[in-house]
Design a protein around this motif. Structure first.
Motif, PDB file in Angstrom:
ATOM      1  N   LEU A   1     -23.072 -24.478 -24.940  1.00 58.87           N
ATOM      2  CA  LEU A   1     -23.116 -25.573 -25.904  1.00 58.87           C
ATOM      3  C   LEU A   1     -24.195 -25.308 -26.952  1.00 58.87           C
ATOM      4  N   ASP A   2     -25.330 -24.781 -26.540  1.00 57.19           N
ATOM      5  CA  ASP A   2     -26.387 -24.406 -27.493  1.00 57.19           C
ATOM      6  C   ASP A   2     -25.855 -23.357 -28.465  1.00 57.19           C
ATOM      7  N   LEU A   3     -25.153 -22.373 -27.947  1.00 52.75           N
ATOM      8  CA  LEU A   3     -24.565 -21.331 -28.793  1.00 52.75           C
ATOM      9  C   LEU A   3     -23.560 -21.938 -29.775  1.00 52.75           C
ATOM     10  N   ALA A   4     -22.773 -22.882 -29.314  1.00 53.95           N
ATOM     11  CA  ALA A   4     -21.802 -23.543 -30.186  1.00 53.95           C
ATOM     12  C   ALA A   4     -22.500 -24.334 -31.290  1.00 53.95           C
ATOM     13  N   LEU A   5     -23.597 -24.973 -30.954  1.00 56.25           N
ATOM     14  CA  LEU A   5     -24.331 -25.779 -31.929  1.00 56.25           C
ATOM     15  C   LEU A   5     -25.053 -24.929 -32.970  1.00 56.25           C
ATOM     16  N   HIS A   6     -25.511 -23.748 -32.583  1.00 58.23           N
ATOM     17  CA  HIS A   6     -26.344 -22.935 -33.464  1.00 58.23           C
ATOM     18  C   HIS A   6     -25.650 -21.679 -33.981  1.00 58.23           C
ATOM     19  N   GLY A   7     -24.442 -21.411 -33.544  1.00 58.07           N
ATOM     20  CA  GLY A   7     -23.746 -20.178 -33.900  1.00 58.07           C
ATOM     21  C   GLY A   7     -23.177 -20.130 -35.300  1.00 58.07           C
ATOM     22  N   GLY A   8     -23.174 -21.238 -36.014  1.00 54.69           N
ATOM     23  CA  GLY A   8     -22.625 -21.253 -37.362  1.00 54.69           C
ATOM     24  C   GLY A   8     -23.448 -20.456 -38.358  1.00 54.69           C
ATOM     25  N   LYS A   9     -24.677 -20.171 -38.013  1.00 54.69           N
ATOM     26  CA  LYS A   9     -25.589 -19.445 -38.911  1.00 54.69           C
ATOM     27  C   LYS A   9     -25.629 -17.951 -38.589  1.00 54.69           C
ATOM     28  N   GLY A  10     -24.827 -17.508 -37.644  1.00 53.82           N
ATOM     29  CA  GLY A  10     -24.830 -16.114 -37.234  1.00 53.82           C
ATOM     30  C   GLY A  10     -25.110 -16.001 -35.750  1.00 53.82           C
ATOM     31  N   PRO A  11     -25.283 -14.767 -35.269  1.00 55.21           N
ATOM     32  CA  PRO A  11     -25.540 -14.568 -33.840  1.00 55.21           C
ATOM     33  C   PRO A  11     -26.792 -15.324 -33.386  1.00 55.21           C
ATOM     34  N   VAL A  12     -26.761 -15.783 -32.157  1.00 57.11           N
ATOM     35  CA  VAL A  12     -27.869 -16.543 -31.583  1.00 57.11           C
ATOM     36  C   VAL A  12     -28.501 -15.697 -30.483  1.00 57.11           C
ATOM     37  N   SER A  13     -29.809 -15.558 -30.532  1.00 59.36           N
ATOM     38  CA  SER A  13     -30.495 -14.751 -29.514  1.00 59.36           C
ATOM     39  C   SER A  13     -30.683 -15.559 -28.233  1.00 59.36           C
ATOM     40  N   LEU A  14     -30.680 -14.843 -27.128  1.00 61.87           N
ATOM     41  CA  LEU A  14     -30.928 -15.499 -25.839  1.00 61.87           C
ATOM     42  C   LEU A  14     -32.344 -16.057 -25.788  1.00 61.87           C
ATOM     43  N   ALA A  15     -33.274 -15.412 -26.490  1.00 58.16           N
ATOM     44  CA  ALA A  15     -34.653 -15.921 -26.531  1.00 58.16           C
ATOM     45  C   ALA A  15     -34.689 -17.304 -27.176  1.00 58.16           C
ATOM     46  N   ASP A  16     -33.891 -17.511 -28.229  1.00 60.23           N
ATOM     47  CA  ASP A  16     -33.842 -18.826 -28.876  1.00 60.23           C
ATOM     48  C   ASP A  16     -33.235 -19.865 -27.956  1.00 60.23           C
ATOM     49  N   ILE A  17     -32.149 -19.498 -27.268  1.00 58.64           N
ATOM     50  CA  ILE A  17     -31.533 -20.425 -26.315  1.00 58.64           C
ATOM     51  C   ILE A  17     -32.528 -20.746 -25.207  1.00 58.64           C
ATOM     52  N   SER A  18     -33.209 -19.720 -24.716  1.00 62.40           N
ATOM     53  CA  SER A  18     -34.196 -19.897 -23.660  1.00 62.40           C
ATOM     54  C   SER A  18     -35.278 -20.887 -24.070  1.00 62.40           C
TER      55      SER A  18
ATOM     56  N   GLY B   1     -31.391  -9.078 -35.910  1.00 59.24           N
ATOM     57  CA  GLY B   1     -30.616 -10.286 -36.171  1.00 59.24           C
ATOM     58  C   GLY B   1     -29.443 -10.441 -35.227  1.00 59.24           C
ATOM     59  N   GLY B   2     -29.409  -9.629 -34.185  1.00 58.75           N
ATOM     60  CA  GLY B   2     -28.312  -9.673 -33.225  1.00 58.75           C
ATOM     61  C   GLY B   2     -28.453 -10.831 -32.255  1.00 58.75           C
ATOM     62  N   GLY B   3     -27.526 -10.909 -31.384  1.00 58.79           N
ATOM     63  CA  GLY B   3     -27.502 -11.979 -30.388  1.00 58.79           C
ATOM     64  C   GLY B   3     -26.085 -12.150 -29.874  1.00 58.79           C
ATOM     65  N   TYR B   4     -25.674 -13.380 -29.708  1.00 56.55           N
ATOM     66  CA  TYR B   4     -24.345 -13.672 -29.172  1.00 56.55           C
ATOM     67  C   TYR B   4     -23.590 -14.616 -30.079  1.00 56.55           C
ATOM     68  N   ARG B   5     -22.277 -14.458 -30.038  1.00 53.16           N
ATOM     69  CA  ARG B   5     -21.335 -15.351 -30.719  1.00 53.16           C
ATOM     70  C   ARG B   5     -20.278 -15.778 -29.719  1.00 53.16           C
TER      71      ARG B   5
END
Length: 154
Positions: free
Chosen positions: A15-32, A62-66
């Motif tokens: 859900l965090d990835l869904a909320l923040h993924g619109g700006k590009g890949p999301v890092s696990l560190a940010d989710i953490s 700038g990588g992460g997950y989508r």
């Protein structure tokens, strides 16, 4: 009902990835940081989510997950299933070993409840959760908190 932290954390992280993924890949560190989930635990969860084609990884700066699928096609039950979790309302872990190796009197009732819960979660998409006002409010609070922590670290 028995749903461990593994399943709850997987749904929370997705859900965090869904909320923040619109700006590009999301890092696990940010989710953490936002969700207060151990980075090493997220790495394990995301390996399973990637194997089940729910997320894709993006390498490099700038990588992460989508998300691999549209929000409307990603359901809570799929996330729970991807991390090998079950929603089990029976007292025996679904083994039918309630009473000395046999099913108890109410085993099938609790087994049916487990199936109903799974079906319910199978109808809830990430799109529905992202659209909820309460989810947006909590996400905004978490973002503000993460910004404060990030500013302190500078």
């Amino acid at each position: 009902m028995r749903l461990t932290t593994k399943g709850r954390y997987a749904v929370t992280a997705m859900l965090d990835l869904a909320l923040h993924g619109g700006k590009g890949p999301v890092s696990l560190a940010d989710i953490s940081a936002r969700q207060d989930i151990s980075l090493s635990y997220l790495e394990q969860l995301f390996a399973q989510l990637r194997r089940n084609d729910l997320v894709t990884s993006v390498r490099g700066p700038g990588g992460g997950y989508r998300l691999s699928r549209a929000l409307e096609r990603t359901f809570v039950a799929q996330i729970i299933d991807a991390v090998n979790e079950t929603v089990d309302a029976t007292g025996c872990g679904g083994t039918r070993d309630c009473q000395q190796g046999e099913a108890c009197l109410t085993h099938h009732l609790w087994e049916d409840l487990s199936l109903e819960i799974h079906a319910f979660l199978g109808r809830i998409s990430l799109a529905e959760l992202v659209a909820r006002r309460d989810v947006k409010a909590v996400s905004a609070r978490q973002d503000r908190r993460a910004d404060v922590v990030s500013a302190r670290q500078l």
